[in-house]
Design a protein around this motif. Sequence first.
Motif, PDB file in Angstrom:
ATOM      1  N   ARG A  38       0.894  -1.254  -0.048  1.00 33.61           N
ATOM      2  CA  ARG A  38       0.117   0.036  -0.058  1.00 33.61           C
ATOM      3  C   ARG A  38       0.655   1.238  -0.113  1.00 33.61           C
ATOM      4  NH1 ARG A  38      -0.584  -2.137   5.254  1.00 33.61           N
ATOM      5  NH2 ARG A  38       0.210  -0.522   6.963  1.00 33.61           N
ATOM      6  N   ASN A  39       2.095   1.469   0.533  1.00 34.88           N
ATOM      7  CA  ASN A  39       3.036   2.407   0.555  1.00 34.88           C
ATOM      8  C   ASN A  39       3.831   2.379  -0.677  1.00 34.88           C
ATOM      9  OD1 ASN A  39       3.101   1.302   3.570  1.00 34.88           O
ATOM     10  ND2 ASN A  39       2.879   3.483   3.460  1.00 34.88           N
ATOM     11  N   CYS A  40       4.044   1.566  -1.479  1.00 34.40           N
ATOM     12  CA  CYS A  40       4.833   1.328  -2.941  1.00 34.40           C
ATOM     13  C   CYS A  40       4.639   2.447  -3.982  1.00 34.40           C
ATOM     14  CB  CYS A  40       4.946  -0.006  -3.379  1.00 34.40           C
ATOM     15  SG  CYS A  40       5.864  -1.253  -2.212  1.00 34.40           S
ATOM     16  N   ASP A  41       3.389   2.460  -4.094  1.00 33.04           N
ATOM     17  CA  ASP A  41       3.129   3.519  -5.284  1.00 33.04           C
ATOM     18  C   ASP A  41       3.306   4.899  -4.742  1.00 33.04           C
ATOM     19  OD1 ASP A  41       1.742   3.909  -8.010  1.00 33.04           O
ATOM     20  OD2 ASP A  41       0.256   5.230  -6.510  1.00 33.04           O
ATOM     21  N   ARG A  42       2.934   5.213  -3.501  1.00 40.91           N
ATOM     22  CA  ARG A  42       3.149   6.597  -3.097  1.00 40.91           C
ATOM     23  C   ARG A  42       4.632   6.995  -2.942  1.00 40.91           C
ATOM     24  NH1 ARG A  42       5.076   8.827   1.415  1.00 40.91           N
ATOM     25  NH2 ARG A  42       4.736   7.000   2.628  1.00 40.91           N
ATOM     26  N   LEU A  43       5.444   5.827  -2.708  1.00 42.00           N
ATOM     27  CA  LEU A  43       6.819   6.297  -2.550  1.00 42.00           C
ATOM     28  C   LEU A  43       7.514   6.181  -3.676  1.00 42.00           C
ATOM     29  CD1 LEU A  43       7.805   3.735   0.449  1.00 42.00           C
ATOM     30  CD2 LEU A  43       7.858   6.052   0.715  1.00 42.00           C
ATOM     31  N   CYS A  82       6.196   6.884  -6.776  1.00 39.14           N
ATOM     32  CA  CYS A  82       5.833   8.122  -7.649  1.00 39.14           C
ATOM     33  C   CYS A  82       6.136   9.421  -7.169  1.00 39.14           C
ATOM     34  CB  CYS A  82       4.339   7.828  -8.044  1.00 39.14           C
ATOM     35  SG  CYS A  82       3.743   6.635  -8.873  1.00 39.14           S
ATOM     36  N   HIS A  83       5.977   9.615  -5.949  1.00 40.88           N
ATOM     37  CA  HIS A  83       6.074  10.996  -5.295  1.00 40.88           C
ATOM     38  C   HIS A  83       7.429  11.245  -4.611  1.00 40.88           C
ATOM     39  CE1 HIS A  83       1.886  11.726  -5.951  1.00 40.88           C
ATOM     40  NE2 HIS A  83       1.523  10.790  -5.408  1.00 40.88           N
ATOM     41  N   VAL A  84       7.981  10.308  -4.169  1.00 35.05           N
ATOM     42  CA  VAL A  84       9.359  10.261  -3.746  1.00 35.05           C
ATOM     43  C   VAL A  84      10.597  10.083  -4.579  1.00 35.05           C
ATOM     44  CG1 VAL A  84      10.904   9.732  -1.928  1.00 35.05           C
ATOM     45  CG2 VAL A  84       8.497   9.815  -1.368  1.00 35.05           C
ATOM     46  N   ARG A 106      10.133   9.539  -8.002  1.00 37.61           N
ATOM     47  CA  ARG A 106       9.554  10.118  -9.397  1.00 37.61           C
ATOM     48  C   ARG A 106       9.700   8.953 -10.430  1.00 37.61           C
ATOM     49  NH1 ARG A 106       7.109  14.172  -7.406  1.00 37.61           N
ATOM     50  NH2 ARG A 106       8.248  15.994  -6.809  1.00 37.61           N
ATOM     51  N   HIS A 129       7.701   5.070 -11.784  1.00 37.36           N
ATOM     52  CA  HIS A 129       6.933   4.220 -11.700  1.00 37.36           C
ATOM     53  C   HIS A 129       7.050   3.027 -10.880  1.00 37.36           C
ATOM     54  CE1 HIS A 129       3.638   0.995 -12.686  1.00 37.36           C
ATOM     55  NE2 HIS A 129       3.162   2.285 -13.191  1.00 37.36           N
ATOM     56  N   PRO A 130       6.423   2.460 -10.105  1.00 37.28           N
ATOM     57  CA  PRO A 130       6.610   1.306  -9.090  1.00 37.28           C
ATOM     58  C   PRO A 130       7.354  -0.035  -9.793  1.00 37.28           C
ATOM     59  CG  PRO A 130       4.530   2.062  -8.267  1.00 37.28           C
ATOM     60  CD  PRO A 130       5.000   2.744  -9.932  1.00 37.28           C
TER      61      PRO A 130
END
Length: 88
Positions: free
Chosen positions: A56-61, A63-65, A67, A69-70
């Motif tokens: 659940r944390n992988c996409d945010r980390l 993409c947003h951190v 920059r 794609h997972p």
Amino acid sequence: MSHYPLAPLLDALGIEPAPNGGPNYGQVSSREVAALRLGVTRRTIERWRANGIPARNCDRLACHVARMHPLNIWPDWDIPTRKGTKPA
């Protein structure tokens, strides 16, 4: 729930482990650098090193951190779906 290793994310961010497994006097540990860059606590970094990052944390980390794609960080990343839905 799936978990993914922390090491590929740290590699993507250019964070290298401290020499000899720990920092020398006056150096900041890779754990502290990772915590600052990822916006989490050092304890969370320790948990993620031991158990992996919850999916659940992988996409945010990614993409947003980082920059990215997972899938560029974790080639076996599976797109999470909501309970009761089917992937497109």
